[in-house]
Structures are given as structure tokens and as C-alpha cells.
Design a protein around this motif. Structure first.
Motif, mmCIF file in Angstrom:
data_model
loop_
_atom_site.group_PDB
_atom_site.id
_atom_site.type_symbol
_atom_site.label_atom_id
_atom_site.label_comp_id
_atom_site.label_asym_id
_atom_site.label_seq_id
_atom_site.Cartn_x
_atom_site.Cartn_y
_atom_site.Cartn_z
ATOM 1 N N VAL A 217 2.086 -2.756 7.746
ATOM 2 C CA VAL A 217 2.814 -2.101 6.662
ATOM 3 C C VAL A 217 1.780 -1.622 5.639
ATOM 4 O O VAL A 217 0.902 -2.384 5.240
ATOM 5 C CB VAL A 217 3.801 -3.071 5.993
ATOM 6 N N PRO A 218 1.851 -0.351 5.224
ATOM 7 C CA PRO A 218 0.849 0.164 4.289
ATOM 8 C C PRO A 218 0.733 -0.682 3.030
ATOM 9 O O PRO A 218 1.727 -1.195 2.518
ATOM 10 C CB PRO A 218 1.370 1.577 3.963
ATOM 11 N N LYS A 219 -0.488 -0.805 2.534
ATOM 12 C CA LYS A 219 -0.698 -1.541 1.291
ATOM 13 C C LYS A 219 -0.126 -0.795 0.079
ATOM 14 O O LYS A 219 0.151 -1.403 -0.952
ATOM 15 C CB LYS A 219 -2.196 -1.803 1.072
ATOM 16 N N THR A 220 0.074 0.525 0.217
ATOM 17 C CA THR A 220 0.713 1.303 -0.835
ATOM 18 C C THR A 220 1.923 2.012 -0.254
ATOM 19 O O THR A 220 1.803 2.746 0.728
ATOM 20 C CB THR A 220 -0.247 2.337 -1.446
ATOM 21 N N VAL A 221 3.088 1.758 -0.828
ATOM 22 C CA VAL A 221 4.336 2.392 -0.394
ATOM 23 C C VAL A 221 5.040 2.961 -1.619
ATOM 24 O O VAL A 221 4.771 2.554 -2.756
ATOM 25 C CB VAL A 221 5.269 1.399 0.334
ATOM 26 N N LEU A 222 5.933 3.905 -1.382
ATOM 27 C CA LEU A 222 6.805 4.371 -2.448
ATOM 28 C C LEU A 222 8.047 3.497 -2.454
ATOM 29 O O LEU A 222 8.719 3.359 -1.435
ATOM 30 C CB LEU A 222 7.212 5.829 -2.216
ATOM 31 N N GLY A 223 8.350 2.888 -3.589
ATOM 32 C CA GLY A 223 9.522 2.027 -3.647
ATOM 33 C C GLY A 223 9.985 1.822 -5.066
ATOM 34 O O GLY A 223 9.269 2.127 -6.024
ATOM 35 N N GLY A 224 11.212 1.302 -5.204
ATOM 36 C CA GLY A 224 11.729 1.027 -6.527
ATOM 37 C C GLY A 224 13.236 1.056 -6.567
ATOM 38 O O GLY A 224 13.915 0.872 -5.547
ATOM 39 N N VAL A 225 13.766 1.301 -7.755
ATOM 40 C CA VAL A 225 15.200 1.213 -8.018
ATOM 41 C C VAL A 225 15.644 2.456 -8.783
ATOM 42 O O VAL A 225 14.938 2.928 -9.684
ATOM 43 C CB VAL A 225 15.523 -0.048 -8.850
ATOM 44 N N THR A 295 22.777 12.319 -13.092
ATOM 45 C CA THR A 295 21.889 11.953 -14.193
ATOM 46 C C THR A 295 21.645 10.452 -14.124
ATOM 47 O O THR A 295 22.434 9.648 -14.645
ATOM 48 C CB THR A 295 22.516 12.317 -15.551
ATOM 49 N N PRO A 296 20.587 10.022 -13.431
ATOM 50 C CA PRO A 296 20.340 8.578 -13.294
ATOM 51 C C PRO A 296 20.136 7.900 -14.644
ATOM 52 O O PRO A 296 19.598 8.483 -15.583
ATOM 53 C CB PRO A 296 19.057 8.518 -12.449
ATOM 54 N N LEU A 297 20.571 6.660 -14.707
ATOM 55 C CA LEU A 297 20.295 5.845 -15.891
ATOM 56 C C LEU A 297 18.814 5.529 -15.984
ATOM 57 O O LEU A 297 18.242 5.453 -17.068
ATOM 58 C CB LEU A 297 21.111 4.550 -15.837
ATOM 59 N N TYR A 298 18.215 5.302 -14.832
ATOM 60 C CA TYR A 298 16.764 5.136 -14.749
ATOM 61 C C TYR A 298 16.321 5.297 -13.309
ATOM 62 O O TYR A 298 17.121 5.203 -12.380
ATOM 63 C CB TYR A 298 16.294 3.796 -15.313
ATOM 64 N N ASP A 299 15.049 5.551 -13.127
ATOM 65 C CA ASP A 299 14.447 5.741 -11.811
ATOM 66 C C ASP A 299 13.053 5.127 -11.875
ATOM 67 O O ASP A 299 12.152 5.667 -12.517
ATOM 68 C CB ASP A 299 14.371 7.235 -11.476
ATOM 69 N N SER A 300 12.894 3.962 -11.224
ATOM 70 C CA SER A 300 11.610 3.254 -11.267
ATOM 71 C C SER A 300 10.792 3.451 -10.000
ATOM 72 O O SER A 300 9.794 2.749 -9.805
ATOM 73 C CB SER A 300 11.839 1.758 -11.492
ATOM 74 N N CYS A 301 11.197 4.371 -9.126
ATOM 75 C CA CYS A 301 10.471 4.561 -7.871
ATOM 76 C C CYS A 301 9.055 5.056 -8.147
ATOM 77 O O CYS A 301 8.852 6.036 -8.872
ATOM 78 C CB CYS A 301 11.202 5.537 -6.969
ATOM 79 N N ALA A 302 8.086 4.375 -7.572
ATOM 80 C CA ALA A 302 6.686 4.715 -7.791
ATOM 81 C C ALA A 302 5.854 4.106 -6.666
ATOM 82 O O ALA A 302 6.337 3.278 -5.890
ATOM 83 C CB ALA A 302 6.213 4.180 -9.145
ATOM 84 N N ASP A 303 4.607 4.523 -6.566
ATOM 85 C CA ASP A 303 3.700 3.931 -5.593
ATOM 86 C C ASP A 303 3.404 2.489 -5.986
ATOM 87 O O ASP A 303 3.184 2.184 -7.170
ATOM 88 C CB ASP A 303 2.384 4.711 -5.532
ATOM 89 N N GLY A 304 3.414 1.608 -4.992
ATOM 90 C CA GLY A 304 3.128 0.208 -5.265
ATOM 91 C C GLY A 304 3.031 -0.580 -3.981
ATOM 92 O O GLY A 304 2.906 -0.020 -2.887
ATOM 93 N N SER A 305 3.135 -1.878 -4.107
ATOM 94 C CA SER A 305 2.979 -2.801 -2.984
ATOM 95 C C SER A 305 4.346 -3.214 -2.444
ATOM 96 O O SER A 305 5.281 -3.466 -3.218
ATOM 97 C CB SER A 305 2.204 -4.030 -3.454
ATOM 98 N N TYR A 306 4.449 -3.320 -1.134
ATOM 99 C CA TYR A 306 5.670 -3.833 -0.506
ATOM 100 C C TYR A 306 6.025 -5.210 -1.049
ATOM 101 O O TYR A 306 7.185 -5.480 -1.405
ATOM 102 C CB TYR A 306 5.479 -3.892 1.012
ATOM 103 N N VAL A 307 5.062 -6.096 -1.170
ATOM 104 C CA VAL A 307 5.322 -7.452 -1.642
ATOM 105 C C VAL A 307 5.767 -7.449 -3.100
ATOM 106 O O VAL A 307 6.693 -8.173 -3.490
ATOM 107 C CB VAL A 307 4.081 -8.344 -1.438
ATOM 108 N N ASP A 308 5.143 -6.622 -3.924
ATOM 109 C CA ASP A 308 5.549 -6.562 -5.326
ATOM 110 C C ASP A 308 6.995 -6.099 -5.452
ATOM 111 O O ASP A 308 7.746 -6.603 -6.291
ATOM 112 C CB ASP A 308 4.626 -5.631 -6.106
ATOM 113 N N LEU A 309 7.393 -5.144 -4.612
ATOM 114 C CA LEU A 309 8.781 -4.684 -4.638
ATOM 115 C C LEU A 309 9.720 -5.793 -4.212
ATOM 116 O O LEU A 309 10.749 -6.040 -4.866
ATOM 117 C CB LEU A 309 8.946 -3.469 -3.729
#
Length: 466
Positions: A217-225, A295-309
Motif C-alpha cells: 500500500v503506498p506510503k502516500t495516499v489521498l484520503g479524508g472526510v 456545498t460541502p460543510l468541509y472537505d479534509s481530503c488530502a495526501d497522507g498516510s493510510y495508517v494516519d487516516l
């Protein structure tokens, strides 16, 4: 009559608790505190030898045996009234072999512990700095054990890309009804391996560790809420449906939920969360149609770690609420406007801010490429699942929260197949063998009759020997 525990305790390395011992009540408490079951004996096992001793004790005493891991069973069947509970939470051994891309985890290990070793700390030949780590489709809840989760199926954010957690099981150590320690693999008890991949918590023995294959699994993925107001939920649910009924990139693993935000004291919203298990720039393109909606209330999707997500998603529901869990898989074409209206109306009127409706299960992709009879897990083709999860804290609120979930389940009934994910067990099912295991149930009965003909390992929805 109190059972004589002196012989069991004499050679036990863990802790043996009766209702008369300090620590019993604390050890008995489950994630769902609506369950008030009182076992005769709780055996907190320190190793496989303790498990074998507890099984032999129960067999000689004529008492039923159930297994408790993280204590998250939706109906509380990891406790047995008047029976013996084998608690595996202390079985925390963990060995990762990068050369074979496998990890062996004790039954009590959590996904955070496994991911730390396979994804965060991974090296090859002593060299760090790999562009990827290793993982398998694990859960984000920090108190769920890997064994209970995987033996019943195991959906995760990596599922469409790599398959279910149960599909990754290559071997197991299991204590059988005679107290024997078995190695279970393709070349040793293959019938048990087939059964453990999807029905392993249903009465074959006590699994003390599992060996999994893991995937890069890539060390950097796009993920969030991303969250939207409830009045935009219909459009977002429709777009989500269209995304996964088309030729969706199987690297895009997205779950959704109708719940309160901020949780549990805010207003109901529609939340999407997940990741793209591939190059982040491709993930941005795959996710763009959903991110552009409303119109999302928020969008936190960003590059990061699978484990951090995973770790960020896992702590929203506190351990120790009361729960009532319903739900099921949607029929083809039924995850649509009418069903959306039923669910959105229901979440707007739910009596507890802790409650939610989750859409966290997807078929297709790698999950759907496995034939339904290749493992005990039969639910390979349905794309969408609704989990109706009523959660509350006080006994006086039980009736109205149970009624909310039951009424919603009844209203959704015409849209569902009747199949139910066995890890989200429903004590009220009239035909649970068909709902959980479908055409695989007769074969499971044969495996049960071969390995536990006296039905030592039993609870209200365990496999019945023929």
C-alpha cells in the motif's frame, strides 16, 4: 452450584474469574452494554496452552464455550449465560515477514498494532525508505480484535482493491473441541480453513493466531472526510451509487454514513470517508465528481498516510454504549431514490445523537472476483449495505431507540435481499443460516460435525452440526 476451578487454576498462566472474584464484572463488560449476560467462568488466556486447558475444563464440566476477543459482537454472543468464555485479548504476539509478505498476529492484536509493524516500520533487508508499506483490509476501530473481524469477513477501506480480510487468511492456529492444538492451512485441515474464512466465529474452535498475506500500500495516499448538509444527501447518495455501479476504479474505497456532526451533539449530516489506494494525483481525478457536489460543510481530503487516516477515523464511537443493530444488503437497483428518502427521514428523527446509518460495505472489485463458494463468505456480489445502528446510554431510553431501528429496518425491508453480514449479527433473524451463509450453510454443518460433533462451541447463532 459453583464449578470446581482449582484444577484449572493450578496450571493456568492467565486469569480465571468466576462471578465471585474481583475483576469479573469489569472483564464481562462488552462494547454493547445492553448485554448483561453472566458466564460461569471467564478465562483470560495468556497463551494457547491456557486456551486448551479451558476447553478441556468446559468439555469435562459439560458447559458451552464461546470466544471473546474485542467484545464487539453486535448481539453479545461472545458471552454465554452459564457457560465458559475464552477471552483471547492477551494473545498479542506479532511477527511480520517481508520476504513472504505475511504477518502472523495473535487473536488479541488490534489493527493499529498490525499496521504499525507491517506499514509504518516495514523495511526490506534492513533498508528503510520504501515507497510503500504493507497492509490488508483492516478495520479502523481501535478496540476491535483482528481475529473476530477477519473470521466473519472483514470489510475495510482496502477491500475493493485487495479483497476481504478473510480472503487474506493463509493459516491459523486453532484449539479444537478435544483441546488439541491444530495447524490449519491448505495442506492441513483445508475444510477448516475454508470455514474460518467467513464463519470462523460460528463454533468450530478457538483461533489463537492467524497468518495473513499482506499487500503493498503506498506510503502516500489521498484520503479524508467530506460532509454535506442533510438536504444535499439525496444527490450525494445518488452520485455515490452511480460511481460504484459503473466501472469504478477499484483503488477508490469510500464509505458513507448518516450521523450527527459534531458527534454526538450536532445536526445530522451525510459524511463520506475513505481513500484512493494508488497515486494521489489519480485519486484526485477519481474523487473529483463527488467533491464537486453541492456545498460541502468541509472537505479534509488530502495526501497522507493510510495508517494516519485509519487512526483518525477510529475513535468516534465510545466503548460502553447500549446498542441495537439492524440492516442488510440492497437488492440490485434498490439503492435508489425511494430508499434514500426512507433513510434520510429516519436519521432526521433518530432519538439519540449517537445513532447512525452506515454504508460501509461494498462488493465488486477484488471482493466480487472471489466465487461465493470459494470461502464460507457468500456475500460477494451486492454493492451496497445499510447498517442501522441505534446507540444510547441510559436504560430508560432503550424502548424508543430499539423502536427507531426496528421501524427503519421494516421500512427498508422491501429494498433489501434478506442477506445480512454475519459480523453485524441480528439476534432477531428468523432464518439466520440463510441470511449469513446462504448455500454454504450445509457445507459448514459438515465441517462442524467433523470437528465439533458434540457442539461444545455454541451460541444462539453458531453452526449446528447435522
Amino acid at each position: 452450584m459453583r464449578p470446581d476451578l482449582s484444577t484449572l487454576r493450578a496450571g493456568f498462566h492467565g486469569t480465571v474469574l468466576s462471578p465471585y472474584d474481583p475483576g469479573y464484572e469489569e472483564a464481562r463488560v462488552l462494547f454493547n452494554t445492553r448485554v448483561r449476560t453472566r458466564p460461569v467462568v471467564l478465562c483470560r488466556c495468556a497463551g494457547t496452552g491456557d486456551v486448551a486447558a479451558a476447553v478441556r475444563f468446559a468439555r469435562e464440566a459439560g458447559l458451552p464455550v464461546v470466544v471473546r476477543g474485542g467484545g464487539h459482537h453486535a448481539c453479545g454472543f461472545c458471552l454465554a449465560e452459564g457457560g465458559v468464555v475464552i477471552d483471547t485479548r492477551m494473545l498479542r504476539g506479532l511477527r511480520f515477514d517481508p520476504a513472504t509478505a505475511t504477518v502472523t498476529a495473535g487473536a488479541g492484536c488490534t489493527w493499529r498494532e498490525i499496521d504499525q509493524v507491517t506499514y509504518v516500520e516495514v523495511t526490506v533487508d534492513g533498508e528503510a525508505g520504501l515507497p510503500h508499506g504493507y497492509a490488508l483490509p483492516g478495520g479502523e476501530c481501535p478496540t476491535v480484535s483482528n481475529a473476530g473481524y477477519s473470521l466473519g469477513g472483514g470489510y475495510g477501506l482496502l477491500g475493493r482493491r485487495y479483497g476481504l480480510a478473510c480472503d487474506h487468511i493463509v493459516a491459523a492456529t486453532m484449539v479444537d473441541a478435544d483441546g488439541r492444538v491444530l495447524r490449519v492451512a491448505e495442506d492441513a485441515h483445508p475444510d477448516l480453513l475454508w470455514a474460518l474464512r467467513g464463519a470462523g466465529g460460528a463454533g468450530f474452535g478457538v483461533v489463537t493466531d492467524l497468518t495473513y498475506r499482506v499487500d503493498p500500500v503506498p506510503k502516500t495516499v489521498l484520503g479524508g472526510v467530506i460532509a454535506w448538509p442533510l438536504d444535499q444527501a439525496h444527490d450525494v447518495l445518488a452520485a455515490y451509487r452511480d460511481l460504484y455501479t459503473g466501472e469504478a476504479d477499484d483503488r477508490l474505497g469510500l464509505f458513507m454514513a448518516l450521523l450527527t456532526e459534531p458527534y454526538p451533539d450536532g445536526e445530522p449530516v451525510l459524511m463520506l470517508y475513505g481513500l484512493y489506494a494508488g497515486p494521489p494525483e489519480r485519486g484526485a481525478a477519481a474523487l473529483a465528481p463527488l467533491r464537486a457536489l453541492g456545498t460541502p460543510l468541509y472537505d479534509s481530503c488530502a495526501d497522507g498516510s493510510y495508517v494516519d487516516l485509519q487512526r483518525a477515523l477510529g475513535a468516534e464511537v465510545p466503548y460502553g454504549l447500549q446498542a441495537h443493530w439492524r440492516g442488510g444488503y440492497f437488492r440490485d437497483g434498490a439503492f435508489d431514490t425511494d430508499a434514500f428518502a426512507v433513510m434520510v427521514d429516519a436519521v432526521a428523527s433518530m432519538p439519540s445523537g449517537y445513532s447512525m446509518i452506515r454504508f460501509d460495505l461494498l462488493g465488486g472489485g477484488a471482493i466480487g472476483r472471489v466465487p461465493p463458494d470459494a470461502t464460507a463468505f457468500v456475500h460477494r456480489s451486492p454493492l451496497f449495505y445499510a447498517s442501522i445502528i441505534a446507540l444510547w446510554s441510559q436504560d430508560q431510553d432503550t424502548a424508543r431507540n430499539v423502536a427507531w431501528a426496528d421501524d427503519l429496518a421494516a421500512a427498508l425491508g422491501p429494498y433489501l435481499t434478506g442477506e445480512v453480514y454475519q459480523n453485524y449479527a441480528d439476534a432477531g433473524l428468523a432464518d439466520w443460516p440463510a441470511a449469513y451463509y446462504g448455500a454454504n450453510y450445509p457445507r459448514l454443518q459438515q465441517v462442524k460435525a467433523r470437528h465439533d460433533p458434540a457442539d461444545l462451541f455454541r451460541h444462539p447463532q453458531s453452526i449446528r452440526p447435522r
